[in-house]
Design an enzyme around this catalytic site. Sequence first.
Site, PDB file in Angstrom:
ATOM      1  N   GLN A 167      12.743   4.081  20.338  1.00 31.32           N
ATOM      2  CA  GLN A 167      12.346   5.486  20.384  1.00 31.32           C
ATOM      3  C   GLN A 167      10.903   5.661  20.831  1.00 31.32           C
ATOM      4  O   GLN A 167      10.501   6.765  21.216  1.00 31.32           O
ATOM      5  CB  GLN A 167      12.542   6.139  19.003  1.00 31.32           C
ATOM      6  CG  GLN A 167      13.952   6.092  18.477  1.00 31.32           C
ATOM      7  CD  GLN A 167      14.938   6.851  19.340  1.00 31.32           C
ATOM      8  OE1 GLN A 167      14.588   7.825  19.996  1.00 31.32           O
ATOM      9  NE2 GLN A 167      16.183   6.392  19.342  1.00 31.32           N
TER      10      GLN A 167
ATOM     11  N   LYS B 282      17.977   4.797  26.183  1.00 30.39           N
ATOM     12  CA  LYS B 282      17.115   5.732  25.455  1.00 30.39           C
ATOM     13  C   LYS B 282      16.006   6.297  26.345  1.00 30.39           C
ATOM     14  O   LYS B 282      15.258   7.178  25.921  1.00 30.39           O
ATOM     15  CB  LYS B 282      16.449   5.031  24.265  1.00 30.39           C
ATOM     16  CG  LYS B 282      17.379   4.260  23.349  1.00 30.39           C
ATOM     17  CD  LYS B 282      18.161   5.136  22.424  1.00 30.39           C
ATOM     18  CE  LYS B 282      18.859   4.286  21.362  1.00 30.39           C
ATOM     19  NZ  LYS B 282      19.711   5.089  20.464  1.00 30.39           N
TER      20      LYS B 282
ATOM     21  N   HIS C 280      15.499   1.377  11.482  1.00 32.58           N
ATOM     22  CA  HIS C 280      16.882   1.407  11.930  1.00 32.58           C
ATOM     23  C   HIS C 280      17.571   0.141  11.441  1.00 32.58           C
ATOM     24  O   HIS C 280      16.947  -0.895  11.246  1.00 32.58           O
ATOM     25  CB  HIS C 280      16.885   1.455  13.469  1.00 32.58           C
ATOM     26  CG  HIS C 280      18.208   1.687  14.107  1.00 32.58           C
ATOM     27  ND1 HIS C 280      19.152   0.693  14.244  1.00 32.58           N
ATOM     28  CD2 HIS C 280      18.752   2.793  14.686  1.00 32.58           C
ATOM     29  CE1 HIS C 280      20.211   1.165  14.878  1.00 32.58           C
ATOM     30  NE2 HIS C 280      19.998   2.443  15.150  1.00 32.58           N
TER      31      HIS C 280
ATOM     32  N   CYS D  40      22.034   5.356  11.348  1.00 31.85           N
ATOM     33  CA  CYS D  40      21.775   3.911  11.217  1.00 31.85           C
ATOM     34  C   CYS D  40      20.469   3.669  10.465  1.00 31.85           C
ATOM     35  O   CYS D  40      19.687   2.775  10.819  1.00 31.85           O
ATOM     36  CB  CYS D  40      21.754   3.221  12.573  1.00 31.85           C
ATOM     37  SG  CYS D  40      23.353   3.196  13.394  1.00 31.85           S
TER      38      CYS D  40
ATOM     39  N   ASP E 253       9.910  -2.413  17.277  1.00 34.15           N
ATOM     40  CA  ASP E 253      11.132  -1.783  17.766  1.00 34.15           C
ATOM     41  C   ASP E 253      10.720  -0.531  18.530  1.00 34.15           C
ATOM     42  O   ASP E 253      10.361   0.481  17.936  1.00 34.15           O
ATOM     43  CB  ASP E 253      12.040  -1.438  16.582  1.00 34.15           C
ATOM     44  CG  ASP E 253      13.261  -0.613  16.976  1.00 34.15           C
ATOM     45  OD1 ASP E 253      13.375  -0.214  18.142  1.00 34.15           O
ATOM     46  OD2 ASP E 253      14.098  -0.345  16.085  1.00 34.15           O
TER      47      ASP E 253
END
Length: 415
Positions: free
Chosen positions: A212, A235, A132, A373, A209
């Site tokens: 997700q 999220k 991302h 993104c 990261d």
Amino acid sequence: MVTLHKPVADGFDVERVRCDFPILARPVRGKPLVYLDSAATTQRPRQVVEAMARFFDQENANVHRGVHFLSEKATASYEGARERVRRFLNARESREIVFVRGTTEAINLVAFTFGKQRVGAGDEVLVSAMEHHSNIVPWQMLCEEKGAKLVVAPIDDRGVLLLDELERRIGPRTRLVAVSHVSNALGTVNPVKRVVELAHARGVPVLVDGAQGAPHVPADVQDLGCDFYAFSGHKIYGPTGIGVLYGRAEHLEAMPPWQGGGDMILSVAFEKTIYNQIPYKFEAGTPNMAGAVGLGAALDWLEALPREAAWRHEDEVLAYGTEQLGRIPGLRILGTAPGKAAVLSFVMDDIHPHDIGTVLDREGIAIRTGHHCAQPLMARLGVPATARASLGIYNTTAEIDALAAGLEKVRRMFA
């Protein structure tokens, strides 16, 4: 409300789960809402909304600095949320949990504190080709400032990270590896634990990261072994404006503050300021107290469910969606990594993704269209954009059928 008609994971009652989300029962443009945009933001269960309302109704006051009753109650709720996050991530200590606005801010915090300390001219930061923008641009900015280089580990045509190539790129000048747990655009679940092992074997720290990852796969930071892990409340069925940076205590203690102001100090004089202990050193100013409470409530709600069954449910709805969309002539799914999670990205012949999204919206179906993104990933895949249907644990196979019917309508309209 869309009714489930195909058996899914035993022990998971998706219809009961959906009852916690009043928004899922509302009509959109005269049609039942089919919400397939959870990778952008999940819906919030009523328990989260109620917890935040209770905070505002019963406890609202600033935290940490007050000696009155409401401040003490607000502080207890805020710090209770921090401990709740610690348990969710299985961090060793609550002081390893820093509240931020979201994953983007968490990565920027690490880049411009820890990164500035470690990265110099000629050094390298390693990312993957599926990242991302939030896990690309901060490192580019750091590299530009320091005269360092951003190195990219490639993926194959399925969207699978090439571990051998990543390992080759971890060299004597690599100062940090930053990789997504789960790709927001493809659903690829990266072998983060193995990435950490490869990097740590060369003394290189790893940031994950988890925006997700945290909603869809186990996010045990001690098991993964990572140095940093970031995720966003919105999220994972929580509110916007709140997120988490997990960092190993030894790293956080050595890092300088990122922002100055109240609560990140122990004492201030014009001659010298003494900074607060972790995690408060990184939480300047009045925090998002209600957001933290809402995030804690979201994690309570999520972990009260049978998690293994919930993950199986998501996997089965994803598999059903892959099968149904695969039957549509001219539709091509992008991102076919084994064991992927919760995302169906696709293109349809020469139909622009925005046109797909517009037609589906008229059917009450919410998807995301664009580059998500992840423009470098789109370039690697040879497309400017995709249409993306992304799942939450409230989605059903009946909603997949509605999506497939909507896409057949798209195909006929542009035939």
